[in-house]
Design a protein around this motif. Structure first.
Motif, PDB file in Angstrom:
ATOM      1  N   ASP A  28       2.400  -0.914 -16.024  1.00  0.00           N
ATOM      2  CA  ASP A  28       3.332  -1.259 -14.953  1.00  0.00           C
ATOM      3  C   ASP A  28       3.183  -0.282 -13.797  1.00  0.00           C
ATOM      4  OD1 ASP A  28       5.458  -1.898 -13.340  1.00  0.00           O
ATOM      5  OD2 ASP A  28       7.005  -1.663 -14.863  1.00  0.00           O
ATOM      6  N   GLY A  29       2.479  -0.696 -12.744  1.00  0.00           N
ATOM      7  CA  GLY A  29       2.351   0.149 -11.570  1.00  0.00           C
ATOM      8  C   GLY A  29       3.707   0.429 -10.951  1.00  0.00           C
ATOM      9  N   MET A  30       3.954   1.674 -10.611  1.00  0.00           N
ATOM     10  CA  MET A  30       5.271   2.091 -10.144  1.00  0.00           C
ATOM     11  C   MET A  30       5.377   1.910  -8.630  1.00  0.00           C
ATOM     12  SD  MET A  30       5.602   5.434 -12.585  1.00  0.00           S
ATOM     13  CE  MET A  30       7.053   6.028 -11.737  1.00  0.00           C
ATOM     14  N   GLY A  31       5.979   0.794  -8.237  1.00  0.00           N
ATOM     15  CA  GLY A  31       6.018   0.427  -6.832  1.00  0.00           C
ATOM     16  C   GLY A  31       6.854   1.317  -5.946  1.00  0.00           C
ATOM     17  N   GLY A  32       7.822   2.030  -6.511  1.00  0.00           N
ATOM     18  CA  GLY A  32       8.603   2.955  -5.692  1.00  0.00           C
ATOM     19  C   GLY A  32       7.814   4.202  -5.374  1.00  0.00           C
ATOM     20  N   ALA A  33       7.308   4.838  -6.424  1.00  0.00           N
ATOM     21  CA  ALA A  33       6.556   6.074  -6.251  1.00  0.00           C
ATOM     22  C   ALA A  33       5.166   5.828  -5.685  1.00  0.00           C
ATOM     23  CB  ALA A  33       6.448   6.810  -7.591  1.00  0.00           C
ATOM     24  N   GLY A  34       4.624   4.633  -5.918  1.00  0.00           N
ATOM     25  CA  GLY A  34       3.271   4.324  -5.472  1.00  0.00           C
ATOM     26  C   GLY A  34       3.218   3.206  -4.461  1.00  0.00           C
ATOM     27  N   ALA A  35       4.133   3.219  -3.496  1.00  0.00           N
ATOM     28  CA  ALA A  35       4.225   2.133  -2.520  1.00  0.00           C
ATOM     29  C   ALA A  35       3.207   2.243  -1.390  1.00  0.00           C
ATOM     30  CB  ALA A  35       5.636   2.085  -1.936  1.00  0.00           C
ATOM     31  N   THR A  36       2.580   3.411  -1.248  1.00  0.00           N
ATOM     32  CA  THR A  36       1.604   3.584  -0.179  1.00  0.00           C
ATOM     33  C   THR A  36       0.462   2.591  -0.326  1.00  0.00           C
ATOM     34  OG1 THR A  36       2.126   5.943  -0.086  1.00  0.00           O
ATOM     35  CG2 THR A  36       0.078   5.241   0.958  1.00  0.00           C
ATOM     36  N   GLU A  37       0.071   1.964   0.785  1.00  0.00           N
ATOM     37  CA  GLU A  37      -1.005   0.976   0.744  1.00  0.00           C
ATOM     38  C   GLU A  37      -2.335   1.595   1.143  1.00  0.00           C
ATOM     39  OE1 GLU A  37       0.282  -2.305   3.211  1.00  0.00           O
ATOM     40  OE2 GLU A  37       1.167  -3.307   1.458  1.00  0.00           O
ATOM     41  N   TYR A  38      -3.402   1.121   0.506  1.00  0.00           N
ATOM     42  CA  TYR A  38      -4.754   1.590   0.779  1.00  0.00           C
ATOM     43  C   TYR A  38      -5.652   0.379   0.996  1.00  0.00           C
ATOM     44  CZ  TYR A  38      -2.643   5.659  -1.458  1.00  0.00           C
ATOM     45  OH  TYR A  38      -1.801   6.688  -1.799  1.00  0.00           O
ATOM     46  N   THR A  39      -6.698   0.578   1.784  1.00  0.00           N
ATOM     47  CA  THR A  39      -7.595  -0.523   2.121  1.00  0.00           C
ATOM     48  C   THR A  39      -9.046  -0.134   1.906  1.00  0.00           C
ATOM     49  OG1 THR A  39      -6.048  -1.356   3.793  1.00  0.00           O
ATOM     50  CG2 THR A  39      -8.321  -2.104   3.942  1.00  0.00           C
TER      51      THR A  39
END
Length: 385
Positions: A97-108
């Motif tokens: 389960d990827g942690m969307g709060g702590a890991g919300a930064t987007e990468y491209t």
């Protein structure tokens, strides 16, 4: 994960011919074709294939399994596809389960734009599958798996050009995800079960006498599973590239009776009233289904009604088939329904009725005050004597 923490005889002739052959219902077979980059999945197709797909190819090992991965938002789900891995002697379930709060930064990169949570769950899932593939004939060395995960996440940072953040916050992490896996190894007279986890995704064993949680939510404050549902505490441990993490291990012992092993992310249980209701959901959908595909759809439909998050689950019958489990769990279902669920539902209905009655009384009171004032003010506002 939006939280900051959030009896078939298996030794028949056909089975023996296949001993040692892998039968993997996730994507281990793709490893030779995969490069070091995180491959963008078509989540919609994966979910539909999972819901409608057949599991008949698993019967050679006397094993039945199902996996579910449903994103809250199409194409943006931060749960990786669950692991459902087995040979004649080994069964493994796993969720990430990827942690969307702590890991919300987007990468491209050339694979598109994704959050760190999305990337992390898939990368860690891929590493775990390769680890299982390489160690299916031996006991798991979790220190080796930890090293492989750290190395894999370091390399993922290079692939996605992820730089250390200038923000100093305990809430922000680089490539954060939970992990929960169950390892069930057939022995001569039983099944030896090990539970592994990092974070608050949960592992369970379902037997004739009910559901047992065989992981512990790793939280900053000590809370039992019900308290965690109510208070949503931050995690004290999870996998991430930039922080030290642990993979906690529990030896669950040897089981001499048929069992089902289950790994689930918090979207499966975190929006229910209690852990009791998770077992009730599993059993209610089980006994009201005709086959394993029906069960899968019933679980999805029930969770969609309540879950406010991505949800994913891996369920595996280590022994016996669907018909056996459907018949044997009816007594347990009736027991928890009568002892726990019905009294809770009665109180909930009483509370609803009471609140509705209070609302009606409040409206009646307002109307009565207005009506009384209308009559009273005829004299009250008349200053002529």
């Amino acid at each position: 994960m939006g939280k900051n923490k959030k009896k078939n005889n298996h030794k028949n002739n056909s089975t023996l011919k296949n001993k040692g052959k892998l039968n993997v219902s996730s994507d281990v077979d793709k490893f030779k074709q995969m490069d070091d980059e995180v491959v963008e999945e078509n989540i919609k197709n994966e979910v539909e294939d999972d819901v409608l797909g057949s599991v008949d190819n698993e019967e050679n090992f006397g094993i039945k399994s199902l996996i579910i991965n449903v994103p809250k938002k199409e194409g943006k789900g931060e749960d990786a596809d669950p692991i459902s891995f087995f040979t004649v002697d080994l069964c493994v379930t796993g969720v990430f389960d990827g942690m969307g709060g702590a890991g919300a930064t987007e990468y491209t990169n050339k694979n598109g734009t994704h959050t760190g949570a999305y990337i992390a769950s898939r990368e860690v899932k891929k590493i775990c599958e390769e680890f299982i593939k390489q160690n299916m004939d031996s006991e798991f060395n979790i220190d080796v798996l930890k090293q492989a995960i750290q190395k894999g996440l370091d390399k993922t940072c290079e692939v996605w050009d992820i730089k250390p953040s200038g923000l100093r916050s305990s809430m922000i992490r680089v490539l954060p995800t939970t992990l929960a896996m169950i390892y069930a190894k057939r022995k001569e007279k039983g099944v030896h079960v090990m539970s592994y986890w990092s974070g608050d995704s949960r592992n369970y064993i379902l037997a004739k006498n009910g559901l047992k949680q065989v992981s512990v939510d790793e939280l900053v404050s000590a809370q039992d599973p019900l308290e965690n549902l109510r208070n949503d505490a931050a995690l004290s441990n999870c996998i991430s590239q930039d922080r030290k993490f642990e993979i906690t291990t529990k030896d669950c012992g040897v089981f001499f009776e048929p069992i089902i092993i289950i790994s689930a992310t918090d979207g499966c249980f975190g929006y229910l009233k209690s852990p009791i209701h998770f077992e009730y959901l599993l059993l209610n959908t089980l006994i009201n289904s005709n086959n394993i595909e029906d069960w899968k759809l019933e679980i999805i439909n029930n969770l969609k009604d309540v879950s406010g998050d991505d949800f994913s689950i891996s369920i595996m019958f280590v022994e016996n088939d669907f018909t056996y489990w459907k018949s044997i769990m009816k007594e347990r279902f009736d027991f928890i329904k009568k002892l726990y669920i019905d009294p809770i539902d009665m109180l909930e209905q009483e509370l609803y009725d009471t609140k509705n009655r209070i609302s009606q009384l409040e409206e009646a009171l307002y109307d009565k005050v207005s009506e009384s004032w209308y009559e009273y003010k005829k004299e009250y506002m008349n200053d002529n004597n």
